[in-house]
Motif scaffolding. Structure first.
Motif, PDB file in Angstrom:
ATOM      1  N   GLN B   3      -7.309 -11.784 -22.123  1.00 42.07           N
ATOM      2  CA  GLN B   3      -8.476 -11.180 -22.776  1.00 42.07           C
ATOM      3  C   GLN B   3      -9.407 -10.618 -21.711  1.00 42.07           C
ATOM      4  O   GLN B   3      -9.806 -11.336 -20.799  1.00 42.07           O
ATOM      5  N   ILE B   4      -9.696  -9.355 -21.857  1.00 48.28           N
ATOM      6  CA  ILE B   4     -10.629  -8.718 -20.936  1.00 48.28           C
ATOM      7  C   ILE B   4     -11.821  -8.289 -21.761  1.00 48.28           C
ATOM      8  O   ILE B   4     -11.657  -7.650 -22.805  1.00 48.28           O
ATOM      9  N   LEU B  26     -10.004  -5.501 -23.681  1.00 46.80           N
ATOM     10  CA  LEU B  26      -8.566  -5.374 -23.897  1.00 46.80           C
ATOM     11  C   LEU B  26      -8.009  -6.744 -24.246  1.00 46.80           C
ATOM     12  O   LEU B  26      -8.429  -7.746 -23.662  1.00 46.80           O
ATOM     13  N   THR B  27      -7.094  -6.785 -25.199  1.00 46.89           N
ATOM     14  CA  THR B  27      -6.427  -8.050 -25.522  1.00 46.89           C
ATOM     15  C   THR B  27      -4.923  -7.837 -25.467  1.00 46.89           C
ATOM     16  O   THR B  27      -4.405  -6.925 -26.100  1.00 46.89           O
ATOM     17  N   VAL B  28      -4.259  -8.655 -24.682  1.00 45.50           N
ATOM     18  CA  VAL B  28      -2.811  -8.596 -24.606  1.00 45.50           C
ATOM     19  C   VAL B  28      -2.280  -9.868 -25.253  1.00 45.50           C
ATOM     20  O   VAL B  28      -2.621 -10.973 -24.832  1.00 45.50           O
ATOM     21  N   ARG B  29      -1.480  -9.684 -26.295  1.00 44.88           N
ATOM     22  CA  ARG B  29      -0.993 -10.840 -27.039  1.00 44.88           C
ATOM     23  C   ARG B  29       0.147 -11.537 -26.303  1.00 44.88           C
ATOM     24  O   ARG B  29       0.840 -10.933 -25.485  1.00 44.88           O
ATOM     25  N   PHE B  34       2.512  -4.796 -22.586  1.00 43.11           N
ATOM     26  CA  PHE B  34       1.357  -3.943 -22.840  1.00 43.11           C
ATOM     27  C   PHE B  34       1.234  -2.926 -21.721  1.00 43.11           C
ATOM     28  O   PHE B  34       1.165  -3.291 -20.545  1.00 43.11           O
ATOM     29  N   GLY B  35       1.216  -1.646 -22.070  1.00 45.70           N
ATOM     30  CA  GLY B  35       1.127  -0.611 -21.047  1.00 45.70           C
ATOM     31  C   GLY B  35      -0.212   0.088 -21.072  1.00 45.70           C
ATOM     32  O   GLY B  35      -0.682   0.484 -22.131  1.00 45.70           O
ATOM     33  N   VAL B  36      -0.831   0.202 -19.905  1.00 43.66           N
ATOM     34  CA  VAL B  36      -2.048   1.015 -19.794  1.00 43.66           C
ATOM     35  C   VAL B  36      -1.643   2.331 -19.147  1.00 43.66           C
ATOM     36  O   VAL B  36      -1.145   2.354 -18.026  1.00 43.66           O
ATOM     37  N   LEU B  37      -1.850   3.393 -19.912  1.00 46.48           N
ATOM     38  CA  LEU B  37      -1.383   4.701 -19.485  1.00 46.48           C
ATOM     39  C   LEU B  37      -2.585   5.526 -19.047  1.00 46.48           C
ATOM     40  O   LEU B  37      -3.617   5.530 -19.717  1.00 46.48           O
TER      41      LEU B  37
END
Lengths: 218, 327
Positions: B3-4, B26-29, B34-37
């Motif tokens: 969790q950001i 940002l939340t990555v489950r 999860f890609g940040v483009l």
């Protein structure tokens, strides 16, 4: 002079040179590594940023590097006396040799450490490595070929410095060349001494290159 | 899993301040890729480096596996980092150590005893298919092999989270494919959560469950890839399927149709032809097989008496298709 007269002189000179170089190289390696590592660590983007310390350290190193060795030799006589109790002889020559070579080698250490890829340091940090682990296992270890090359150049420079050790009665091959070859016009002694010095420098360089190559895995 | 919240990081030089990360949430489950483009300079690298505190954020929190990292320092931060693997664009391997030595490094840092280390290293190299190259130095390995060593090294501490900093950007397309396949496989087998940054749409397409687009330090859009593609006006959808500039056809209506999930099975072309008496032509389009399912986007030219009316488009929307009129 005949060869039988020259040989003992050369032998004695070589022993003195080896002794001076051996001890001052060992001390320079330790001192130079310490100062070089500190220079890199304390830099603004270093692992232990301390800008004032970095500047002061850099200044001291530069002063040490800008003094002609013969001046340094004389200038630190009081320091030499305090340290080894005498200002003449081989031991007394080791002190200025070391003091003169540490700043020289420290800059080489600094350069070699800066060559280490920053991303490798970042990777080690990301793995949870401590600063000590990063310095010992990453910086110093990755820089080994550069450090060995730097030390090789330093030893060769020390051979040159040691010729001036005669001023404080340090003896050695350089001193021999000056006293017999230059002051008494004994060309044979000078030539023999120079030949031995060339051989010696050559040996150091070849050995240094060999070790550096063995340590490098590129 | 990650969790950001309210993350900010500003770089200051004497002349100006650049907000590399400018308020990111940002939340990555758990277990997802999860890609940040984003383009270079968008701040995605800084964002990633804030997750394991390689960069200390100016503001905001970063919570990984329930531990808030931004408040940690010293030994506790180092231990927290040991539970987060990271792989790098240029591999960041130690050139003076063999492949096995590189994989052993994090284990040494963690204080794993020597005998245990050797067994674990062999197991890890086997996991990435490099069991035969244990004694090779990085300079003797290809780019793909180096990244495999990097992956083995990142997994040494059995992390639950893997951060990937442009891990395939320095590789050729074929090697990129094999590394992405390995990452996908590892994430599924080990239940690994992967947060990656990339400027390559291909990476998102191949392995990402979710994605975010980053620009000028901010997240422009974020969500699961299938949701994003279905969102009208989505930049991800536009970049994923480049349909080109819309042609001006005097006697036809041009529409872009996005189909995802169940809608891909829908025979909407015949519906248009049969029920609305339209002549349908496909101008351009593509269908992609994404980790979350099949997604497609088509640009159609509709001709006929009712082509300019709303009814046919409404009919398509009722069937779960996203219909946009390009400008």
């Amino acid at each position: 002079m005949t060869w039988s007269e020259i040989a003992p002189l050369l032998w004695e000179g070589a022993q003195e040179t080896l002794y001076m170089l051996g001890v001052s190289t060992a001390l320079t390696a330790i001192g130079g590594l310490l100062v070089g590592v500190l220079l890199v660590l304390t830099d603004r983007d270093g692992l232990l940023p301390a800008w004032p310390l970095h500047v002061v350290l850099g200044l001291i190193v530069n002063i040490g590097r800008s003094l002609p060795f013969i001046i340094l030799l004389v200038a630190i006589i009081p320091f030499t006396r305090a340290l080894v109790g005498t200002t003449i002889g081989t031991e007394a020559a080791i002190v200025p040799l070391t003091v003169g070579a540490i700043p020289f080698f420290a800059r080489m250490v600094e350069t070699a450490l800066r060559e280490v890829d920053r991303s490798v340091v970042a990777a080690a940090t990301a793995m949870g490595a401590s600063r000590r682990e990063i310095v010992v296992k990453v910086l110093l270890r990755e820089a080994r070929p550069g450090l060995v090359s730097g030390l090789t150049i330093t030893v060769v420079a020390l051979v040159g410095y040691s010729a001036m050790a005669g001023v404080v009665g340090g003896g050695g091959l350089g001193d021999l060349a000056i006293r017999y070859g230059y002051q008494r016009f004994e060309d044979e002694v000078m030539l023999a001494t120079v030949a031995v010095l060339i051989l010696f420098v050559q040996l150091v360089q070849v050995l240094g290159d060999l070790i550096a190559r063995r340590l490098s895995h590129r | 899993m990650i969790q950001i919240q309210g993350l900010r990081k500003t770089y200051r030089s004497r002349r100006r301040a650049v907000a590399a990360v400018d308020g990111v949430d940002l939340t990555v489950r758990d277990g997802e890729v999860f890609g940040v483009l984003g383009r270079s300079g968008a701040g995605k690298s800084t964002l990633l480096r804030c997750v394991n505190l390689l960069e200390r954020p100016d503001a905001g929190t970063v919570t990984v596996d329930g531990v808030e990292l931004a408040s940690l320092r010293g030994g506790r931060l180092r231990r927290a980092r040991q539970g987060i693997g990271m792989i790098h664009q240029h591999f960041a391997l130690l050139g003076s150590r063999t492949a096995a030595g590189n994989v052993a490094f994090p284990l040494e840092v963690m204080g794993v005893p020597r005998a245990e280390r050797a067994a674990r290293v062999a197991e890890l190299l086997d996991l990435v298919g490099l069991a035969d190259h244990a004694g090779a130095y990085p300079a003797q390995l290809s780019g793909g092999q180096k990244q495999r060593v990097g992956i083995a090294r990142a997994l040494a501490g059995r992390p639950r989270v893997l951060l990937s900093d442009e891990a395939t950007s320095a590789l050729d397309p074929e090697t990129t494919g094999s590394i992405l396949a390995l990452l996908r496989d590892l994430s599924q087998r080990l239940g690994l959560t992967i947060l990656l940054i990339t400027h390559e749409m291909e990476v998102v397409k191949r392995i990402c469950d979710s994605a975010a687009i980053m620009r000028d330090g901010r997240i422009v859009e974020a969500g699961t890839v299938t949701d994003l593609v279905r969102r009208p006006g989505s930049e991800l959808a536009r970049d994923l399927f480049r349909l080109g500039p819309a042609p001006q056809l005097p006697d036809a209506t041009v529409v872009d149709v996005t189909l995802a999930g169940d809608a891909t099975d829908h025979s909407f072309l015949s519906v248009l032809a049969r029920e609305h008496d339209l002549d349908v032509r496909i101008l351009s389009g593509a269908v992609e097989e994404l980790p979350g399912g099949r997604v497609g986007r088509l640009r159609l030219a509709l001709r006929g008496a009712h082509a300019a009316e709303e009814a046919p488009l409404r009919r398509l929307r009722e069937h779960g298709l996203i219909v946009e009129v390009p400008r």
